[in-house]
Write an enzyme that holds these catalytic residues in place. Structure first.
Site, mmCIF file in Angstrom:
data_model
loop_
_atom_site.group_PDB
_atom_site.id
_atom_site.type_symbol
_atom_site.label_atom_id
_atom_site.label_comp_id
_atom_site.label_asym_id
_atom_site.label_seq_id
_atom_site.Cartn_x
_atom_site.Cartn_y
_atom_site.Cartn_z
ATOM 1 N N HIS A 66 0.827 -1.208 0.000
ATOM 2 C CA HIS A 66 0.000 0.000 0.000
ATOM 3 C C HIS A 66 0.863 1.260 0.000
ATOM 4 C CE1 HIS A 66 0.786 -1.064 4.210
ATOM 5 N NE2 HIS A 66 0.808 0.242 4.446
ATOM 6 N N ALA A 67 0.210 2.350 -0.375
ATOM 7 C CA ALA A 67 0.883 3.654 -0.322
ATOM 8 C C ALA A 67 -0.141 4.768 -0.326
ATOM 9 C CB ALA A 67 1.824 3.826 -1.510
#
Length: 146
Positions: A66-67
């Protein structure tokens, strides 16, 4: 009009990949084609930087790359089920939930999504549903509460 967090176009079944980078890229491609990213390469760089800081393999044969990124237009939860499990750092992984959240402006949305995933992944029934679903629509229905 904003998109739903998860949709058929960002779900990949029987994905064949050898590395986590290849999986992250294929999910980023799907998000990009669905108009969810400003800049796929920028998003990829942010996800891979996050991977460097600590593993996103969380047990239960699952990883959650994720980011939060300025390269993301729409909050998104992409899903891949692998044809064959791969080694993700020190764990075998067969399901990947990849999260993209715009930054700034979404606060802790990525943490809300991760928290809800973690709360569900502890249940065998949830994991079994995700592993046994035969259509993208089933996956969307299972995850529509996110």
């Amino acid at each position: 009009m904003s998109k739903e967090l998860i949709a058929n176009d960002i779900i990949l079944f029987d994905l064949e990949a050898e590395t986590k980078q290849e999986i992250i890229e294929k999910l980023a491609d799907a998000m990009d084609k669905d108009g969810r990213l400003e800049d796929k390469d920028g998003y990829m760089a942010d996800v891979l930087a996050r991977e460097e800081s600590s593993s996103t393999a969380i047990g239960f044969e699952t990883a959650t790359p994720h980011a939060k990124s300025i390269s993301v237009k729409e909050p998104s939860l992409a899903f891949a089920r692998l044809k064959h499990p791969i080694k993700w750092d020190d764990e075998e992984v067969s399901m990947i939930f990849q999260i993209a959240v715009p930054s700034p402006g979404q606060g802790d949305r990525h943490l809300e999504i991760l928290s809800k995933l973690f709360r569900n992944l502890v249940y065998d029934s949830f994991r079994d549903q995700m592993l046994q679903a035969t259509t993208k629509e089933e996956i969307v229905d299972i995850l529509k509460e996110f």
